[in-house]
Scaffold this active site. Sequence first.
Site, PDB file in Angstrom:
ATOM      1  N   LYS A   1       0.845  -1.206   0.000  1.00 50.37           N
ATOM      2  CA  LYS A   1       0.000   0.000   0.000  1.00 50.37           C
ATOM      3  C   LYS A   1       0.875   1.249   0.000  1.00 50.37           C
ATOM      4  O   LYS A   1       2.044   1.211   0.411  1.00 50.37           O
ATOM      5  CB  LYS A   1      -0.945   0.030   1.195  1.00 50.37           C
ATOM      6  CG  LYS A   1      -0.290  -0.004   2.601  1.00 50.37           C
ATOM      7  CD  LYS A   1       0.164   1.310   3.175  1.00 50.37           C
ATOM      8  CE  LYS A   1       0.711   1.183   4.601  1.00 50.37           C
ATOM      9  NZ  LYS A   1       1.580   2.288   5.013  1.00 50.37           N
TER      10      LYS A   1
ATOM     11  N   GLY B   1       3.549  -1.502   4.074  1.00 44.77           N
ATOM     12  CA  GLY B   1       2.510  -2.361   4.668  1.00 44.77           C
ATOM     13  C   GLY B   1       2.673  -3.846   4.389  1.00 44.77           C
ATOM     14  O   GLY B   1       1.694  -4.587   4.503  1.00 44.77           O
TER      15      GLY B   1
ATOM     16  N   ASP C   1      -2.991  -1.361  10.611  1.00 45.20           N
ATOM     17  CA  ASP C   1      -3.445  -1.151   9.225  1.00 45.20           C
ATOM     18  C   ASP C   1      -3.647  -2.444   8.443  1.00 45.20           C
ATOM     19  O   ASP C   1      -3.597  -2.460   7.220  1.00 45.20           O
ATOM     20  CB  ASP C   1      -2.595  -0.119   8.469  1.00 45.20           C
ATOM     21  CG  ASP C   1      -1.121  -0.414   8.500  1.00 45.20           C
ATOM     22  OD1 ASP C   1      -0.771  -1.539   8.875  1.00 45.20           O
ATOM     23  OD2 ASP C   1      -0.344   0.486   8.137  1.00 45.20           O
TER      24      ASP C   1
HETATM   25  O1  C5P Z   1      -0.296  -1.175  15.041  1.00 46.73           O
HETATM   26  P1  C5P Z   1       1.098  -1.385  14.638  1.00 46.73           P
HETATM   27  O2  C5P Z   1       1.654  -2.689  15.125  1.00 46.73           O
HETATM   28  O3  C5P Z   1       1.356  -1.175  13.199  1.00 46.73           O
HETATM   29  O4  C5P Z   1       1.905  -0.242  15.378  1.00 46.73           O
HETATM   30  C1  C5P Z   1       3.246  -0.348  15.712  1.00 46.73           C
HETATM   31  C2  C5P Z   1       3.578   0.789  16.674  1.00 46.73           C
HETATM   32  O5  C5P Z   1       3.516   2.048  15.982  1.00 46.73           O
HETATM   33  C3  C5P Z   1       2.620   0.952  17.844  1.00 46.73           C
HETATM   34  O6  C5P Z   1       3.017   0.144  18.920  1.00 46.73           O
HETATM   35  C4  C5P Z   1       2.734   2.422  18.176  1.00 46.73           C
HETATM   36  O7  C5P Z   1       3.904   2.657  18.916  1.00 46.73           O
HETATM   37  C5  C5P Z   1       2.945   3.048  16.801  1.00 46.73           C
HETATM   38  N1  C5P Z   1       1.691   3.543  16.213  1.00 46.73           N
HETATM   39  C6  C5P Z   1       1.154   4.741  16.658  1.00 46.73           C
HETATM   40  N2  C5P Z   1      -0.009   5.200  16.100  1.00 46.73           N
HETATM   41  C7  C5P Z   1      -0.613   4.521  15.103  1.00 46.73           C
HETATM   42  C8  C5P Z   1      -0.078   3.303  14.637  1.00 46.73           C
HETATM   43  C9  C5P Z   1       1.080   2.839  15.213  1.00 46.73           C
HETATM   44  O8  C5P Z   1       1.695   5.388  17.557  1.00 46.73           O
HETATM   45  N3  C5P Z   1      -1.734   5.023  14.567  1.00 46.73           N
END
Ligand code: C5P
Length: 250
Positions: free
Chosen positions: A8, A96, A132
């Site tokens: 993405k 992604g 995501d």
């Molecule tokens: O949800 P995901 O595993 O992709 O997120 C990894 C890290 O990125 C989260 O633990 C957080 O620290 C940060 N993050 C964030 N805000 C988001 C998505 C991710 O702060 N919207």
Amino acid sequence: MRFFSPAKLNLFFRVVKKRGDGYHAIASLYQAIDLGDTLDVEPAEKDSLTCTDPVVPLDFTNLVLKAADLFRRKTGCNIHAKFHLEKKIPMQAGLGGGSSNAATTLWALNELADKPATTEELIHWSGEIGSDIGFFFSQGTAYCTGRGEQIHPLPSLPHTSLWLAKPSYGLSTPLVYQNCDLSLFPIRNPADILIDFLEGNPLYFNDLEIPAFQLAPELLSYKQQLLSAGFEQVTMTGSGTAFFCLGIGG
Ligand code: C5P
């Protein structure tokens, strides 16, 4: 069975605020692209994972295995599989890849188990292992809000050719978010930007470029080199370090 697992781009990416739970509220226009991995899934006695790219971790940190575990926990189906990933999407790129592979795994296991879950359930559950993943259940274009897991599907955008550029190094998503100073981001209303975008006046930008460039200052010169090469638009996707480049050569 073989499944395509696309990458993405974030055509625009606004960080709206820091939330109380450690995540950031975002508003972003997500678009799936032709670049993608393929995932072969074959029912087996227990899960196993192989990959064409030796750098990809094959243990439980891999979102394919996390998604398989999530699927079993949520549906109660005792389905396991041999997964083989043909990796084309670079890691730590903001494209992604891991999230897409997780969505593909949930989709594939649901197909193989005769659809015990609805797509809405798969999207909802996926939020437990990544922000995501849910986007990859859309038709390919969506405005995403919340921490990225609130998906507002949109009609397809016109087909566009573009270049992707990524330096050899990557950046960790949590590190980029941790380095966000929201006072540095230009004040922009994402809903207005979306309307303009859909009316044919696209504004490509990514608030995460600021913290990413602070963490890896050579990324700014990387972007500047791409602009001097003649691209009209060079924008980082997600938390980097890949950029999409528009407007050269066709
Ligand atoms: O949800 P995901 O595993 O992709 O997120 C990894 C890290 O990125 C989260 O633990 C957080 O620290 C940060 N993050 C964030 N805000 C988001 C998505 C991710 O702060 N919207």
